[in-house]
Write a protein that holds these residues in place. Sequence first.
Motif, mmCIF file in Angstrom:
data_model
loop_
_atom_site.group_PDB
_atom_site.id
_atom_site.type_symbol
_atom_site.label_atom_id
_atom_site.label_comp_id
_atom_site.label_asym_id
_atom_site.label_seq_id
_atom_site.Cartn_x
_atom_site.Cartn_y
_atom_site.Cartn_z
ATOM 1 N N VAL A 1 30.837 -9.506 -23.342
ATOM 2 C CA VAL A 1 31.854 -10.532 -23.567
ATOM 3 C C VAL A 1 32.270 -11.057 -22.196
ATOM 4 N N ARG A 2 31.743 -12.221 -21.824
ATOM 5 C CA ARG A 2 31.999 -12.771 -20.490
ATOM 6 C C ARG A 2 32.922 -13.984 -20.497
ATOM 7 N N ASP A 3 33.016 -14.649 -21.634
ATOM 8 C CA ASP A 3 33.778 -15.897 -21.676
ATOM 9 C C ASP A 3 35.215 -15.701 -22.138
ATOM 10 N N THR A 4 35.605 -14.452 -22.402
ATOM 11 C CA THR A 4 36.930 -14.154 -22.942
ATOM 12 C C THR A 4 37.599 -13.086 -22.086
ATOM 13 N N ALA A 5 38.830 -13.322 -21.692
ATOM 14 C CA ALA A 5 39.583 -12.347 -20.902
ATOM 15 C C ALA A 5 40.276 -11.350 -21.829
ATOM 16 N N LEU A 6 40.177 -10.079 -21.493
ATOM 17 C CA LEU A 6 40.903 -9.021 -22.197
ATOM 18 C C LEU A 6 42.220 -8.787 -21.468
ATOM 19 N N ILE A 7 43.339 -8.893 -22.180
ATOM 20 C CA ILE A 7 44.664 -8.811 -21.563
ATOM 21 C C ILE A 7 45.498 -7.758 -22.291
ATOM 22 N N PHE A 8 45.956 -6.745 -21.542
ATOM 23 C CA PHE A 8 46.816 -5.700 -22.096
ATOM 24 C C PHE A 8 48.271 -5.943 -21.693
ATOM 25 N N GLU A 9 49.151 -6.041 -22.684
ATOM 26 C CA GLU A 9 50.589 -6.121 -22.436
ATOM 27 C C GLU A 9 51.112 -4.763 -21.974
#
Length: 295
Positions: free
Chosen positions: A9-17
């Motif tokens: 998955v390269r086109d989507t950022a994974l973001i943790f709150e």
Amino acid sequence: MNECPQPNVRDTALIFEGGGMRASYTAAIANALLDAGINFGHVYGVSAGSSNAVNYVSRDIDRTRESFTELVRDPDFGGIRTLLAHKGYFNAHHIYQEIGRPDGLLPFDYATFSANPAQVTICACDRDTGSSVFWTKADMPTTDDLMVRVRASSTLPIVMPPATIGGHVYYDGGLAEGNGILLPKARQDGFKKFFIVRTRPKPYRKPEKPKASTLAFFWRRPAMRRQLRAWGPGYNRVCDEADALMDQGLAYVVYAEHMGVENSTTELDALRRNYEAGWEQAQRDLPAWKSFLGV
């Protein structure tokens, strides 16, 4: 050292709150992603979310879970005793700068973290200027460099003593740009799609004004008072933006549906149950995640 597959998955950022011990829920989300072979190329995290971010990149499922569950059994984890000893209600130096060492209670797999082609970005707030600082792998060439920055990102005002790095004193990344969710930073880095892991249910919004006691604690720190006043409104704007992006099909937001703890919860059974609730939600929603991510 764990195997490090190339990101799928390269086109989507994974973001943790962030969210303190509420991250026991989202640690399960991180592990479900690893278990399902969903490997993001760039991971963002703030506060407790920075722990989930670096643990995800280290691909250490046990450490990801235990950091927000079993670790509370450590007598030096925190509590009134460490608070009275001026080490904080959460003993930050011990939690971040001791237990993660190779001989520590919960060693961090730095070899896998370093070898993993995935990038990571974490954030903290400069106490004296109120400015945001972002750190990537290039700023964390050793375990000690990494852990002190995760500590800085996770330093809740009042209950934890701040971290000092290079002569600068830092507090929680929730006070910095993004106000706890690094969506603005991921957008600045060029991402158009986002997978955002929340520690709150969808309707939650912060109070617009900070507690008077927190402002009083920083009576000699005008930059911190400014950031505290901006925290609630800024956080709420980012939540609204995330919701709008999800409606547009540009984001998938994992809302914590059955959050069973608070940010300061240290009851082991409650944290274990919270982790399991996160895991159950992940297994139910995994097909929708894969559909959004195209994996």
